[in-house]
Motif scaffolding. Sequence first.
Motif, PDB file in Angstrom:
ATOM      1  N   LEU A 131      -0.541  -3.647  -7.988  1.00  0.00           N
ATOM      2  CA  LEU A 131      -1.960  -3.489  -7.652  1.00  0.00           C
ATOM      3  C   LEU A 131      -2.088  -2.769  -6.311  1.00  0.00           C
ATOM      4  CD1 LEU A 131      -3.328  -6.978  -8.742  1.00  0.00           C
ATOM      5  CD2 LEU A 131      -4.163  -4.778  -9.580  1.00  0.00           C
ATOM      6  N   ILE A 132      -2.850  -1.667  -6.303  1.00  0.00           N
ATOM      7  CA  ILE A 132      -3.017  -0.867  -5.083  1.00  0.00           C
ATOM      8  C   ILE A 132      -4.502  -0.770  -4.763  1.00  0.00           C
ATOM      9  CG2 ILE A 132      -2.476   1.306  -3.927  1.00  0.00           C
ATOM     10  CD1 ILE A 132      -0.387   1.818  -6.115  1.00  0.00           C
ATOM     11  N   PRO A 133      -5.039  -1.703  -3.981  1.00  0.00           N
ATOM     12  CA  PRO A 133      -6.428  -1.559  -3.525  1.00  0.00           C
ATOM     13  C   PRO A 133      -6.495  -0.448  -2.482  1.00  0.00           C
ATOM     14  CG  PRO A 133      -5.413  -3.477  -2.520  1.00  0.00           C
ATOM     15  CD  PRO A 133      -4.404  -2.929  -3.487  1.00  0.00           C
ATOM     16  N   SER A 134      -7.360   0.528  -2.698  1.00  0.00           N
ATOM     17  CA  SER A 134      -7.325   1.741  -1.869  1.00  0.00           C
ATOM     18  C   SER A 134      -8.662   2.028  -1.212  1.00  0.00           C
ATOM     19  CB  SER A 134      -6.909   2.935  -2.741  1.00  0.00           C
ATOM     20  OG  SER A 134      -6.987   4.138  -2.022  1.00  0.00           O
ATOM     21  N   GLY A 135      -8.630   2.228   0.094  1.00  0.00           N
ATOM     22  CA  GLY A 135      -9.835   2.610   0.823  1.00  0.00           C
ATOM     23  C   GLY A 135      -9.639   2.486   2.315  1.00  0.00           C
ATOM     24  N   GLN A 161     -11.146   2.849   6.455  1.00  0.00           N
ATOM     25  CA  GLN A 161     -12.202   2.182   7.233  1.00  0.00           C
ATOM     26  C   GLN A 161     -13.284   3.181   7.585  1.00  0.00           C
ATOM     27  OE1 GLN A 161     -10.811   0.084  10.677  1.00  0.00           O
ATOM     28  NE2 GLN A 161     -12.857  -0.290  11.499  1.00  0.00           N
ATOM     29  N   GLY A 162     -14.505   2.928   7.107  1.00  0.00           N
ATOM     30  CA  GLY A 162     -15.631   3.794   7.414  1.00  0.00           C
ATOM     31  C   GLY A 162     -16.175   3.523   8.800  1.00  0.00           C
ATOM     32  N   PRO A 163     -17.032   4.417   9.324  1.00  0.00           N
ATOM     33  CA  PRO A 163     -17.568   4.251  10.681  1.00  0.00           C
ATOM     34  C   PRO A 163     -18.422   3.004  10.852  1.00  0.00           C
ATOM     35  CG  PRO A 163     -18.698   6.022   9.501  1.00  0.00           C
ATOM     36  CD  PRO A 163     -17.527   5.637   8.672  1.00  0.00           C
ATOM     37  N   ASP A 164     -18.978   2.489   9.729  1.00  0.00           N
ATOM     38  CA  ASP A 164     -19.828   1.294   9.806  1.00  0.00           C
ATOM     39  C   ASP A 164     -19.123   0.060   9.251  1.00  0.00           C
ATOM     40  OD1 ASP A 164     -19.759   2.206   7.215  1.00  0.00           O
ATOM     41  OD2 ASP A 164     -21.872   1.787   6.794  1.00  0.00           O
ATOM     42  N   GLU A 165     -17.783   0.113   9.170  1.00  0.00           N
ATOM     43  CA  GLU A 165     -17.016  -1.006   8.632  1.00  0.00           C
ATOM     44  C   GLU A 165     -16.092  -1.580   9.691  1.00  0.00           C
ATOM     45  OE1 GLU A 165     -16.548   0.078   3.927  1.00  0.00           O
ATOM     46  OE2 GLU A 165     -15.349   1.255   5.341  1.00  0.00           O
ATOM     47  N   SER A 166     -15.919  -2.911   9.666  1.00  0.00           N
ATOM     48  CA  SER A 166     -15.107  -3.584  10.677  1.00  0.00           C
ATOM     49  C   SER A 166     -13.614  -3.560  10.345  1.00  0.00           C
ATOM     50  CB  SER A 166     -15.572  -5.038  10.829  1.00  0.00           C
ATOM     51  OG  SER A 166     -15.462  -5.730   9.585  1.00  0.00           O
ATOM     52  N   ARG A 167     -13.270  -3.220   9.116  1.00  0.00           N
ATOM     53  CA  ARG A 167     -11.862  -3.111   8.725  1.00  0.00           C
ATOM     54  C   ARG A 167     -11.763  -2.204   7.504  1.00  0.00           C
ATOM     55  NH1 ARG A 167     -10.072  -8.670   5.611  1.00  0.00           N
ATOM     56  NH2 ARG A 167     -12.083  -9.231   4.690  1.00  0.00           N
ATOM     57  N   ALA A 168     -10.550  -1.837   7.169  1.00  0.00           N
ATOM     58  CA  ALA A 168     -10.327  -0.943   6.037  1.00  0.00           C
ATOM     59  C   ALA A 168     -10.687  -1.624   4.725  1.00  0.00           C
ATOM     60  CB  ALA A 168      -8.874  -0.477   6.012  1.00  0.00           C
ATOM     61  N   GLU A 169     -11.250  -0.862   3.807  1.00  0.00           N
ATOM     62  CA  GLU A 169     -11.621  -1.401   2.507  1.00  0.00           C
ATOM     63  C   GLU A 169     -10.398  -1.931   1.759  1.00  0.00           C
ATOM     64  OE1 GLU A 169     -13.455   2.004   0.810  1.00  0.00           O
ATOM     65  OE2 GLU A 169     -15.135   1.996   2.233  1.00  0.00           O
ATOM     66  N   GLY A 170      -9.292  -1.185   1.848  1.00  0.00           N
ATOM     67  CA  GLY A 170      -8.071  -1.604   1.151  1.00  0.00           C
ATOM     68  C   GLY A 170      -7.583  -2.966   1.609  1.00  0.00           C
ATOM     69  N   ALA A 171      -7.706  -3.250   2.911  1.00  0.00           N
ATOM     70  CA  ALA A 171      -7.257  -4.539   3.443  1.00  0.00           C
ATOM     71  C   ALA A 171      -8.125  -5.681   2.913  1.00  0.00           C
ATOM     72  CB  ALA A 171      -7.291  -4.511   4.970  1.00  0.00           C
ATOM     73  N   GLY A 197     -11.869   2.218  -3.656  1.00  0.00           N
ATOM     74  CA  GLY A 197     -12.680   1.477  -2.691  1.00  0.00           C
ATOM     75  C   GLY A 197     -14.125   1.933  -2.640  1.00  0.00           C
ATOM     76  N   SER A 198     -14.952   1.108  -2.065  1.00  0.00           N
ATOM     77  CA  SER A 198     -16.343   1.443  -1.744  1.00  0.00           C
ATOM     78  C   SER A 198     -16.737   0.608  -0.523  1.00  0.00           C
ATOM     79  CB  SER A 198     -17.277   1.170  -2.927  1.00  0.00           C
ATOM     80  OG  SER A 198     -17.355  -0.207  -3.214  1.00  0.00           O
ATOM     81  N   VAL A 237       0.934  -6.692  -4.600  1.00  0.00           N
ATOM     82  CA  VAL A 237      -0.219  -6.037  -3.968  1.00  0.00           C
ATOM     83  C   VAL A 237       0.249  -5.209  -2.769  1.00  0.00           C
ATOM     84  CG1 VAL A 237      -2.460  -6.340  -2.861  1.00  0.00           C
ATOM     85  CG2 VAL A 237      -1.736  -7.939  -4.661  1.00  0.00           C
ATOM     86  N   ILE A 238      -0.066  -3.928  -2.791  1.00  0.00           N
ATOM     87  CA  ILE A 238       0.189  -3.063  -1.634  1.00  0.00           C
ATOM     88  C   ILE A 238      -1.110  -2.341  -1.303  1.00  0.00           C
ATOM     89  CG2 ILE A 238       1.483  -1.114  -0.695  1.00  0.00           C
ATOM     90  CD1 ILE A 238       3.766  -1.763  -2.528  1.00  0.00           C
ATOM     91  N   ALA A 239      -1.669  -2.621  -0.140  1.00  0.00           N
ATOM     92  CA  ALA A 239      -2.940  -2.023   0.246  1.00  0.00           C
ATOM     93  C   ALA A 239      -2.737  -0.591   0.743  1.00  0.00           C
ATOM     94  CB  ALA A 239      -3.614  -2.867   1.325  1.00  0.00           C
ATOM     95  N   GLU A 240      -3.644   0.278   0.359  1.00  0.00           N
ATOM     96  CA  GLU A 240      -3.714   1.640   0.891  1.00  0.00           C
ATOM     97  C   GLU A 240      -4.953   1.699   1.764  1.00  0.00           C
ATOM     98  OE1 GLU A 240      -4.819   5.136   1.967  1.00  0.00           O
ATOM     99  OE2 GLU A 240      -6.057   4.406   0.311  1.00  0.00           O
ATOM    100  N   THR A 241      -4.808   2.067   3.032  1.00  0.00           N
ATOM    101  CA  THR A 241      -5.906   1.907   3.995  1.00  0.00           C
ATOM    102  C   THR A 241      -6.299   3.194   4.710  1.00  0.00           C
ATOM    103  OG1 THR A 241      -4.321   1.272   5.713  1.00  0.00           O
ATOM    104  CG2 THR A 241      -5.308  -0.508   4.412  1.00  0.00           C
ATOM    105  N   GLU A 242      -5.944   4.347   4.147  1.00  0.00           N
ATOM    106  CA  GLU A 242      -6.249   5.610   4.830  1.00  0.00           C
ATOM    107  C   GLU A 242      -7.218   6.504   4.055  1.00  0.00           C
ATOM    108  OE1 GLU A 242      -5.228   6.231   7.825  1.00  0.00           O
ATOM    109  OE2 GLU A 242      -4.055   4.375   7.915  1.00  0.00           O
ATOM    110  N   ALA A 243      -7.371   6.315   2.769  1.00  0.00           N
ATOM    111  CA  ALA A 243      -8.153   7.221   1.937  1.00  0.00           C
ATOM    112  C   ALA A 243      -9.641   7.180   2.294  1.00  0.00           C
ATOM    113  CB  ALA A 243      -7.967   6.870   0.459  1.00  0.00           C
ATOM    114  N   VAL A 244     -10.257   8.358   2.293  1.00  0.00           N
ATOM    115  CA  VAL A 244     -11.690   8.448   2.583  1.00  0.00           C
ATOM    116  C   VAL A 244     -12.450   9.136   1.440  1.00  0.00           C
ATOM    117  CG1 VAL A 244     -11.371   8.423   5.083  1.00  0.00           C
ATOM    118  CG2 VAL A 244     -11.360  10.606   3.866  1.00  0.00           C
ATOM    119  N   SER A 245     -11.796   9.379   0.327  1.00  0.00           N
ATOM    120  CA  SER A 245     -12.436  10.003  -0.828  1.00  0.00           C
ATOM    121  C   SER A 245     -11.710   9.555  -2.089  1.00  0.00           C
ATOM    122  CB  SER A 245     -12.390  11.533  -0.724  1.00  0.00           C
ATOM    123  OG  SER A 245     -11.051  12.003  -0.819  1.00  0.00           O
TER     124      SER A 245
END
Length: 333
Positions: A196-200, A202-212, A164-165, A228-236
Motif C-alpha cells: 500500500l502506497i499512500p501518496s501525497g 504537503q500543501g501550503p495550507d496543510e500541517s503535514r504531508a497527505e501521504g503521512a 492524495g487530496s 505500508v510505505i508513504a510517499e510524501t513528495e508528490a504534488v500532482s
Amino acid sequence: MFMLILAAGFGALYLFFRRRDRRMLRNGVFLVGALGCGLLGILEIFSRVVPGFGLVSLALVLLLPASVVVLCWFLIANGITMLRREGRRLGNMLSLLAGLAIPILPVVAVLLVGTANPYLVTLAVLLFLLTGYVSVAFVIFLSYALAYGRMTHREHPAALVVLGSRLIGGQVPPLLRARLDRALEVYQDTEPKPLLIPSGGQGPDESRAEGAAMAEYLREQGVPAQDVIAETEAVSTAQNLRFAQQIQDDAGRSGALLAVTNNYHVLRAALLARKAGLRAEVTGSKTARYYVPSAFLREFIAVMRGHLFLHAVLFLPFLAFAGLVLMAALAQG
C-alpha cells in the motif's frame, strides 16, 4: 439500416481498442458513436413499422427544451450546494457557472445575429459551433468515464497507490477516507497482500504531508506497517503515479500497479498513467452525490487542457466554416 451498420462498425472499433488498451479516450468516441448510431437506427426502424411512432419521436424532440431547463435548474441548485458545503473556490462554482451559461449563450447568439453585422454574425456562428463541439466532447468524456469506472482490474495488483487530496486540520477528510477504504477493500481481497502506497505531499495550507496522514489511517485500520510505505513528495496525479511506481520497484514488488481514487477521477488518472508509460489501472471509490457534477466538470476541463493542440486541430474545419460564413456575409454586403 445504414445507421445500424454504422453502429456495428463503431462497436467493433470500441471492442478492439478497449481490448488493446482501456486507458484511451478514443474508446469513448467509438462507444458514443455506437450508442448514438444504434439509437438512431432503432428509431428509424420503429418509425417504419410502428404506426404513429413518428409522433412519439416528435414529442421527444419537443421535450428537449424542457429537459434543458431541468438540467439548468439542477446545475444551479448543485452549484449553490457546493458553495455552501465546500466554500467559495472556482472549482466549486463550475456547476453553477454551467447552469447559468447554458440559457445565456443562445440569447447572446440571437442578439449577435440580430445586429446583422457580418463579423458579429460570424462570431455567433463560431459560438454555436464551439458550444456544440464542447458539448459533444463532454458527452464522450462522461460516457467513457462512467464506463471505465465500472470495469474491474484484470490483474491482481502487486501494489496499490492511493492518490492524495487535501487534508483538513491535518486529518483525513471523508473524500480521502473513501479512497483509503476502497484501497483497504482491494487489499483484503488480494493474495498475496499488495504493498500500500499512500501518496501525497504537503500543501501550503496543510500541517503535514497527505501521504503521512493516509499511512497513519491505514495502520489504524490494522494494516501491518511493513505493507505500508508513504510517499510524501508528490504534488500532482502524474507525480503520485510516477513516484509510487518507483517505490514499488525499489521494494521489489514486481507486477501490476493499481491506483485508487474517487470515481470521478478514474479516467483522467488512467490517461495520465498511460501517458507516463506505466503498467497501471485505476479503480474508484464512491463520492458524495452533491460533489459529483462539479468534480466531473473539473476533470473534463483538466483533460481538455491536457489535449489543447489536438482539440485545436479538430476544430479547424469548424473555424474554416465560420470563415466561409464571414466571406459570404461580406460579399452580400
